[in-house]
Design an enzyme around this catalytic site. Structure first.
Site, mmCIF file in Angstrom:
data_model
loop_
_atom_site.group_PDB
_atom_site.id
_atom_site.type_symbol
_atom_site.label_atom_id
_atom_site.label_comp_id
_atom_site.label_asym_id
_atom_site.label_seq_id
_atom_site.Cartn_x
_atom_site.Cartn_y
_atom_site.Cartn_z
ATOM 1 N N GLU A 35 10.861 -4.087 -0.676
ATOM 2 C CA GLU A 35 10.233 -3.279 -0.942
ATOM 3 C C GLU A 35 9.675 -2.030 0.087
ATOM 4 O O GLU A 35 9.264 -2.663 1.252
ATOM 5 C CB GLU A 35 8.986 -3.761 -1.594
ATOM 6 C CG GLU A 35 8.619 -3.035 -2.820
ATOM 7 C CD GLU A 35 9.698 -3.113 -3.928
ATOM 8 O OE1 GLU A 35 10.525 -2.069 -4.149
ATOM 9 O OE2 GLU A 35 9.941 -4.118 -4.723
ATOM 10 N N HIS A 36 9.774 -0.947 0.001
ATOM 11 C CA HIS A 36 9.511 0.099 0.892
ATOM 12 C C HIS A 36 10.355 0.051 2.033
ATOM 13 O O HIS A 36 9.912 0.265 3.245
ATOM 14 C CB HIS A 36 7.839 0.110 0.985
ATOM 15 C CG HIS A 36 7.268 0.412 0.069
ATOM 16 N ND1 HIS A 36 6.711 1.975 -0.178
ATOM 17 C CD2 HIS A 36 6.290 -0.070 -0.867
ATOM 18 C CE1 HIS A 36 6.114 2.087 -1.266
ATOM 19 N NE2 HIS A 36 5.972 0.700 -1.703
ATOM 20 N N ASP A 38 13.696 1.120 1.549
ATOM 21 C CA ASP A 38 14.962 1.970 1.379
ATOM 22 C C ASP A 38 14.841 3.251 2.280
ATOM 23 O O ASP A 38 15.654 3.898 2.700
ATOM 24 C CB ASP A 38 15.067 2.353 0.095
ATOM 25 C CG ASP A 38 13.871 3.027 -0.914
ATOM 26 O OD1 ASP A 38 12.814 3.192 -0.354
ATOM 27 O OD2 ASP A 38 14.154 3.579 -1.974
ATOM 28 N N GLY A 125 6.612 1.192 -13.238
ATOM 29 C CA GLY A 125 7.276 0.627 -11.971
ATOM 30 C C GLY A 125 8.717 0.218 -12.049
ATOM 31 O O GLY A 125 9.303 -0.431 -11.366
ATOM 32 N N LEU A 126 9.131 0.597 -13.437
ATOM 33 C CA LEU A 126 10.558 -0.148 -13.691
ATOM 34 C C LEU A 126 11.483 1.132 -13.763
ATOM 35 O O LEU A 126 12.586 1.233 -14.351
ATOM 36 C CB LEU A 126 10.525 -0.926 -14.752
ATOM 37 C CG LEU A 126 9.632 -1.974 -14.813
ATOM 38 C CD1 LEU A 126 9.491 -2.656 -16.347
ATOM 39 C CD2 LEU A 126 10.106 -3.213 -13.863
ATOM 40 N N SER A 127 11.170 2.213 -13.164
ATOM 41 C CA SER A 127 12.014 3.443 -12.986
ATOM 42 C C SER A 127 12.485 3.974 -14.111
ATOM 43 O O SER A 127 13.604 4.291 -14.197
ATOM 44 C CB SER A 127 13.345 2.888 -11.922
ATOM 45 O OG SER A 127 12.885 2.704 -10.968
ATOM 46 N N ASP A 179 16.191 3.297 -6.745
ATOM 47 C CA ASP A 179 15.849 3.107 -8.207
ATOM 48 C C ASP A 179 17.223 4.027 -8.599
ATOM 49 O O ASP A 179 17.870 3.660 -9.659
ATOM 50 C CB ASP A 179 14.651 4.051 -8.759
ATOM 51 C CG ASP A 179 13.395 3.494 -8.072
ATOM 52 O OD1 ASP A 179 13.690 2.196 -7.336
ATOM 53 O OD2 ASP A 179 12.512 4.035 -7.966
#
Ligand code: GLA
Length: 395
Positions: A35-36, A38, A125-127, A179
């Protein structure tokens, strides 16, 4: 909504018959770990959900794009010769941003009547936004190729990049590629091990030895654009500049190993920035270790890294907040939970939990009740299946 219902709604709104209707869909995603990382050229490990955006649409013979959604009263009419002018729309900017980015790259945008249906909850938060972007990109790129007589299959990585460009340039959110990549490239029952430095990727079977993936939505509304997301990105950029003094050949944080970081971290003169970079470097390493654990069938170890990831996002990256922390703390109290963490950008959104199937009912009851007591919000829970990426659905 079921596809038949979306089609019936389309026909009610736009008239005509089914014969020239087309359907495109692309899913949301859950990120298992990484997480964070990419936008720092690091590793991520997301998977596509079966919750998705579905577009039912039909080409028009003029220059108009008409957008509607099954759950909104809004109607947007846009002129395809003027696509740069719709950035301020409350709804419809993702779609028109994608059409605009395609057009900039030489795609021949055609007018269309469109009806959107989203089963990815908005702001979860699931794009949901990547799902809209990638489905839209597939739709307009397909129509463009048909108009130009081009027969080749779409390049799905390009569709992901176009979705990201729309979000960066048109919507104004400086997101990374994870995402859109997961939405475009997802594969049933697999997670994608993606190296965001160069977009090299491998599918890994998400075999959790009978354990389930449970998603819990905080229902706290978060808005990436106005959130701390862009602030975190610039903190990472500053941190990288410090580290480069000792590691001049490195191109991004994703190039830096734990050992190299430990030997050079004294160069980071700002304490907050040091915390952020410590998260990124160790999170990147955790992605590699967790995939090894998964490949060895060691789900307990995989879940341990998931827990560590959350703790690091809470203590070092500071993007969790009371709602996500409460869901994770409550989750970890339930027998049968192996690991739980926030997924996505944070600041609200959802958690992902690895859980024994037999513990799910108790989880939903207890975690749901305690979460509401502690936050005043009502969480939503989804046992999630891992599905395929974006595509045209042939009727
Ligand atoms: C959001 C962004 C992604 C990624 C995650 C955090 O989902 O869209 O690009 O940065 O946050 O990992």
């Amino acid at each position: 909504m079921e596809l038949n219902q979306i089609i019936d709604r389309f026909l009610e709104i736009y008239g005509g018959d089914k014969s020239d209707i087309r359907v495109f869909a692309s899913p949301g995603r859950v990120n298992m770990i990484g997480e964070h990382t990419d936008y720092n050229g690091g590793f991520v490990f997301p998977a596509a959900l079966t919750m998705k955006t579905t577009i039912v649409c039909r080409k028009r013979n003029d220059n108009k794009i008409v957008l509607r959604a099954t759950d909104l009263p809004d109607v947007v009419e846009a002129d395809i010769s003027n696509l740069e002018n719709y950035k301020d729309l409350k709804w419809g900017d993702y779609q028109l941003g994608v059409a605009y980015e395609l057009q900039k790259r030489g795609y021949n945008i055609v007018g269309a009547d469109m009806l959107y249906d989203d089963s990815v909850p908005h702001g979860s938060g699931l794009s949901s936004s990547a799902a809209i972007e990638v489905a839209t990109a597939i739709c307009f790129a397909t129509f463009s190729n048909e108009k130009n007589g081009i027969k080749k299959e779409l390049d799905m990585v390009e569709m992901a990049l176009i979705g990201q460009a729309a979000e960066n340039n048109y919507v104004g959110v400086n997101c990374g590629i994870m995402d859109q990549f997961a939405s475009a490239m997802g594969k049933k029952d697999c997670a994608i091990f993606l190296d965001c430095k160069n977009l090299e990727y491998k599918y890994a079977k998400l075999d959790l030895k009978g354990k389930k993936i449970l998603l819990s939505n905080t229902n706290k509304k978060h808005k990436l654009g106005e959130s701390k997301y862009n602030e975190r990105r610039s903190e990472c950029e500053r941190g990288f500049e410090y580290l480069k003094q000792g590691l001049p050949d490195k191109k991004c944080l994703g190039d830096i190993s734990v050992e190299e970081f430990e030997a050079n971290k004294h160069l980071i003169k700002d304490e907050i920035v040091l915390k952020r970079i410590t998260h990124v470097i160790y999170e990147d390493d955790r992605v590699l270790k967790s995939i090894d654990a998964l490949n060895n069938g060691d789900i307990e170890l995989f879940a341990k890294y998931i827990n560590q990831s959350h703790d690091s996002l809470r203590d070092l990256y500071e993007v969790t907040g009371n709602e996500l922390d409460t869901l994770v703390d409550e989750a970890r109290k339930i027998d049968g939970v192996l690991g739980s963490r926030m997924t996505g950008a944070g600041f609200g959104g959802s958690t992902v939990t690895i859980i024994e199937e037999g513990a799910i009912d108790e989880f939903i009851e207890k975690v749901g009740k305690n979460y509401t007591e502690k936050t005043g919000l009502v969480a939503q829970f989804y046992v999630s299946d891992i599905g395929d990426g974006g595509r045209e659905i042939l009727l």
